[in-house]
Design a protein around this motif. Structure first.
Motif, PDB file in Angstrom:
ATOM      1  N   LYS A  33       0.968  -1.328  -0.174  1.00 27.59           N
ATOM      2  CA  LYS A  33      -0.181   0.045  -0.117  1.00 27.59           C
ATOM      3  C   LYS A  33       0.791   1.189  -0.051  1.00 27.59           C
ATOM      4  O   LYS A  33       0.593   2.295  -0.392  1.00 27.59           O
ATOM      5  CB  LYS A  33      -0.827   0.012   1.203  1.00 27.59           C
ATOM      6  N   CYS A  34       2.103   1.206   0.468  1.00 24.44           N
ATOM      7  CA  CYS A  34       3.090   2.331   0.558  1.00 24.44           C
ATOM      8  C   CYS A  34       3.856   2.277  -0.683  1.00 24.44           C
ATOM      9  O   CYS A  34       4.867   3.045  -0.791  1.00 24.44           O
ATOM     10  CB  CYS A  34       3.825   2.104   1.774  1.00 24.44           C
ATOM     11  N   LEU A  35       3.825   1.661  -1.757  1.00 24.71           N
ATOM     12  CA  LEU A  35       4.620   1.357  -2.774  1.00 24.71           C
ATOM     13  C   LEU A  35       4.976   2.786  -3.614  1.00 24.71           C
ATOM     14  O   LEU A  35       6.187   2.887  -3.910  1.00 24.71           O
ATOM     15  CB  LEU A  35       4.297   0.153  -3.860  1.00 24.71           C
ATOM     16  N   ASN A  36       3.937   3.419  -3.617  1.00 23.28           N
ATOM     17  CA  ASN A  36       4.040   4.630  -4.457  1.00 23.28           C
ATOM     18  C   ASN A  36       3.970   6.053  -3.838  1.00 23.28           C
ATOM     19  O   ASN A  36       3.440   7.069  -4.156  1.00 23.28           O
ATOM     20  CB  ASN A  36       2.780   4.852  -5.413  1.00 23.28           C
ATOM     21  N   VAL A  37       4.498   5.903  -2.574  1.00 23.65           N
ATOM     22  CA  VAL A  37       4.532   7.127  -1.473  1.00 23.65           C
ATOM     23  C   VAL A  37       5.359   8.062  -2.203  1.00 23.65           C
ATOM     24  O   VAL A  37       6.310   7.751  -3.015  1.00 23.65           O
ATOM     25  CB  VAL A  37       5.288   6.381  -0.223  1.00 23.65           C
ATOM     26  N   SER A  38       5.321   9.274  -1.757  1.00 22.57           N
ATOM     27  CA  SER A  38       5.944  10.295  -2.114  1.00 22.57           C
ATOM     28  C   SER A  38       6.779  10.959  -1.013  1.00 22.57           C
ATOM     29  O   SER A  38       6.547  10.613   0.110  1.00 22.57           O
ATOM     30  CB  SER A  38       5.190  11.600  -2.665  1.00 22.57           C
ATOM     31  N   TRP A  39       7.636  11.740  -1.294  1.00 22.94           N
ATOM     32  CA  TRP A  39       8.654  12.282  -0.462  1.00 22.94           C
ATOM     33  C   TRP A  39       7.938  13.098   0.933  1.00 22.94           C
ATOM     34  O   TRP A  39       8.322  13.083   2.055  1.00 22.94           O
ATOM     35  CB  TRP A  39       9.811  13.377  -0.904  1.00 22.94           C
ATOM     36  N   ASP A  40       6.881  13.850   0.617  1.00 19.13           N
ATOM     37  CA  ASP A  40       6.121  14.517   1.209  1.00 19.13           C
ATOM     38  C   ASP A  40       4.692  14.130   1.676  1.00 19.13           C
ATOM     39  O   ASP A  40       3.810  15.042   2.101  1.00 19.13           O
ATOM     40  CB  ASP A  40       5.989  16.046   0.770  1.00 19.13           C
ATOM     41  N   SER A  41       4.745  12.846   1.949  1.00 19.58           N
ATOM     42  CA  SER A  41       3.429  12.156   2.062  1.00 19.58           C
ATOM     43  C   SER A  41       2.969  12.740   3.580  1.00 19.58           C
ATOM     44  O   SER A  41       3.985  12.322   4.729  1.00 19.58           O
ATOM     45  CB  SER A  41       3.375  10.635   2.124  1.00 19.58           C
ATOM     46  N   THR A  42       2.213  13.168   3.952  1.00 19.52           N
ATOM     47  CA  THR A  42       1.452  13.427   5.290  1.00 19.52           C
ATOM     48  C   THR A  42       0.036  12.824   5.595  1.00 19.52           C
ATOM     49  O   THR A  42      -0.904  13.172   4.913  1.00 19.52           O
ATOM     50  CB  THR A  42       1.330  14.878   5.472  1.00 19.52           C
ATOM     51  N   PRO A  43      -0.008  11.975   6.780  1.00 22.66           N
ATOM     52  CA  PRO A  43       1.084  11.449   7.330  1.00 22.66           C
ATOM     53  C   PRO A  43       1.730  10.328   6.654  1.00 22.66           C
ATOM     54  O   PRO A  43       1.196   9.687   5.685  1.00 22.66           O
ATOM     55  CB  PRO A  43       0.225  10.969   8.462  1.00 22.66           C
ATOM     56  N   PRO A  44       2.965   9.924   7.043  1.00 22.28           N
ATOM     57  CA  PRO A  44       3.589   9.055   6.281  1.00 22.28           C
ATOM     58  C   PRO A  44       2.944   7.502   6.292  1.00 22.28           C
ATOM     59  O   PRO A  44       2.110   7.252   7.177  1.00 22.28           O
ATOM     60  CB  PRO A  44       5.026   8.862   7.067  1.00 22.28           C
ATOM     61  N   CYS A  45       3.010   6.954   5.445  1.00 26.25           N
ATOM     62  CA  CYS A  45       2.413   5.462   5.141  1.00 26.25           C
ATOM     63  C   CYS A  45       3.108   4.568   6.302  1.00 26.25           C
ATOM     64  O   CYS A  45       4.429   4.438   6.230  1.00 26.25           O
ATOM     65  CB  CYS A  45       2.465   5.053   3.830  1.00 26.25           C
ATOM     66  N   THR A  46       2.473   3.831   7.037  1.00 28.40           N
ATOM     67  CA  THR A  46       2.971   2.897   7.653  1.00 28.40           C
ATOM     68  C   THR A  46       2.778   1.373   7.472  1.00 28.40           C
ATOM     69  O   THR A  46       1.579   1.172   7.015  1.00 28.40           O
ATOM     70  CB  THR A  46       2.784   3.103   9.281  1.00 28.40           C
ATOM     71  N   CYS A  47       3.391   0.547   7.916  1.00 26.91           N
ATOM     72  CA  CYS A  47       3.218  -1.005   7.559  1.00 26.91           C
ATOM     73  C   CYS A  47       4.083  -1.812   8.536  1.00 26.91           C
ATOM     74  O   CYS A  47       5.131  -1.359   8.962  1.00 26.91           O
ATOM     75  CB  CYS A  47       3.688  -1.466   6.107  1.00 26.91           C
ATOM     76  N   THR A  48       3.717  -2.963   8.914  1.00 26.63           N
ATOM     77  CA  THR A  48       4.170  -3.933   9.802  1.00 26.63           C
ATOM     78  C   THR A  48       4.660  -5.116   9.244  1.00 26.63           C
ATOM     79  O   THR A  48       3.779  -5.902   8.467  1.00 26.63           O
ATOM     80  CB  THR A  48       3.429  -4.023  11.131  1.00 26.63           C
ATOM     81  N   ILE A  49       5.938  -5.737   9.400  1.00 24.82           N
ATOM     82  CA  ILE A  49       6.178  -7.049   8.453  1.00 24.82           C
ATOM     83  C   ILE A  49       6.739  -7.992  10.076  1.00 24.82           C
ATOM     84  O   ILE A  49       7.376  -7.513  10.665  1.00 24.82           O
ATOM     85  CB  ILE A  49       7.256  -7.074   7.827  1.00 24.82           C
ATOM     86  N   ASN A  50       5.877  -9.125  10.239  1.00 24.61           N
ATOM     87  CA  ASN A  50       6.213  -9.993  11.047  1.00 24.61           C
ATOM     88  C   ASN A  50       7.096 -11.038  10.625  1.00 24.61           C
ATOM     89  O   ASN A  50       7.178 -11.468   9.344  1.00 24.61           O
ATOM     90  CB  ASN A  50       5.024 -10.806  11.607  1.00 24.61           C
ATOM     91  N   PHE A  51       8.275 -11.380  11.436  1.00 27.10           N
ATOM     92  CA  PHE A  51       9.074 -12.341  10.962  1.00 27.10           C
ATOM     93  C   PHE A  51       9.417 -13.344  12.358  1.00 27.10           C
ATOM     94  O   PHE A  51       9.569 -12.980  13.441  1.00 27.10           O
ATOM     95  CB  PHE A  51      10.263 -11.748  10.339  1.00 27.10           C
TER      96      PHE A  51
END
Length: 286
Positions: free
Chosen positions: A15-33
Motif C-alpha cells: 500500500k506504500c509502494l507509490n509513496v512520495s517524499w512529502d506524504s502526510t501522514p507517512p504511510c506505515t506498515c508492519t512485517i512479522n518475522f
C-alpha cells in the motif's frame, strides 16, 4: 534480511509502494518475522538499498565539504558543485547537493512478540558513524550561543526533506550537520547494492542473548520512494564474532585473484621450462 519494498501484492507494505517524499501522514506498515537462532552478541541493524547508484560522478561531487565542516561563509554561499540543489526560493540550501537531498528517511522500529504482547527493542542511534566523520569532517556553524535555529537562519531545507537540518534530532550533540544518520548517508557507497548502519542493539545481560529466537515485528514509517527507479529496500540484522563481521565478497575476491595468479604462474613456468633454455643468439660468420 527483510525486504520491505512492497512490490509483492501480498506484502503489508504494498500500500506504500507509490509513496512520495512529502506524504502526510507517512504511510506505515508492519512485517512479522521469526528468528530461528538467537543473536548472542551486540547486533547491528542496517538498511539496504538496491539499484541506487551513489557512485555516479555528478552525484558524488554534489556536496560542499566546507559547508558541512561548519564554515559560515559556505553556509550562505554554497559551492556551485551543489547545483541544481544549491538554492531554493532564493535561499541557500543547507545541506546542499544531491547526496543530502536524497537522504534515506524511513523510520524502522523493532518489537519482540511474547504471548501476543509487543515488547519494543531498544535501538541506539549514536555510535553508528565513523569517529573521524563525527569529530573532524562534520561541524555545525559557529556563532553566539548554541541555538541551531539561529545559526541556520537564512538557509532553507533540501527540497525532498520534510524538515530542516536543525530538527533532525532533539539532542544537541546529534543534531544539524553532526547528526549521525546524516553523516552515515553522506559517506557514499561504491556499488549500486549497499547497506548502511542504522541502529545498534547492545547486549545488556551476559546470561541472556541480545535477541532471543522467536517472533518479531518490524514497524516501518515508509517515507523513501524507490519504486520509480526499480529499487529495493531491506532491513538487515547482523552480528560479529571475535574475527569480525561476515564479508563473503572479500573472500570470493581473494580466492578469484589468487586462483588467477596461480594459473598464470603455472603457465609462465611451463613456457620458461620449454623455451627458456634455448640459445637464441645468432651465429655470425667471420
Amino acid at each position: 534480511q527483510i525486504d520491505y519494498t512492497g512490490t509483492d501484492p501480498s506484502s503489508p507494505c504494498n500500500k506504500c509502494l507509490n509513496v512520495s517524499w512529502d506524504s502526510t501522514p507517512p504511510c506505515t506498515c508492519t512485517i512479522n518475522f521469526t528468528l530461528e537462532h538467537s543473536f548472542e552478541s551486540n547486533v547491528f541493524m542496517y538498511y539496504g538499498l538496491s539499484n541506487f547508484y551513489q557512485n555516479h560522478r555528478r552525484y558524488v561531487k554534489s556536496r560542499d565539504d566546507s559547508q558541512l565542516n561548519g564554515d559560515n561563509s559556505s553556509l550562505l554561499n554554497p559551492s556551485k558543485e551543489c547545483e541544481p540543489y544549491r538554492t531554493n526560493e532564493d535561499k541557500p540550501i543547507a545541506p546542499c547537493g544531491a547526496i543530502a537531498n536524497s537522504m534515506f528517511n524511513d523510520t524502522l522500529e523493532l518489537y519482540r512478540i511474547d504471548n501476543d504482547t509487543r515488547i519494543p527493542i531498544t535501538l541506539i542511534k549514536k555510535g553508528i558513524a565513523w569517529w573521524t566523520d563525527k569529530n573532524v569532517k562534520f561541524r555545525n556553524p559557529t556563532g553566539d550561543g548554541n541555538n541551531l535555529t539561529a545559526l541556520f537562519q537564512g538557509t532553507t531545507k533540501p527540497v525532498n526533506w520534510p524538515k530542516p537540518v536543525y530538527m533532525l534530532d532533539s539532542e544537541p550533540d546529534n543534531n544539524g550537520f553532526i547528526n549521525e544518520d546524516f553523516i552515515v548517508w553522506m559517506r557514499t557507497a561504491a556499488l549500486p547494492t549497499f547497506r548502511k548502519l542504522y541502529r545498534l542493539i547492545e547486549r545488556k545481560d551476559n546470561l541472556q542473548p541480545t535477541l532471543q529466537a522467536g517472533k518479531y515485528s518490524l514497524e516501518i514509517a515508509y517515507n523513501y520512494p524507490v519504486h520509480s527507479f526499480d529499487g529495493r529496500k531491506r532491513m538487515i540484522l547482523s552480528t560479529i564474532s571475535w574475527m569480525g563481521g561476515k564479508n563473503p565478497f572479500l573472500g570470493i575476491a581473494y580466492i578469484t585473484v589468487g586462483s588467477i595468479c596461480f594459473f598464470l604462474g603455472v603457465v609462465l613456468l611451463i613456457i620458461h621450462h620449454k623455451y627458456g633454455n634455448r640459445n637464441t643468439s645468432a651465429d655470425i660468420p667471420n
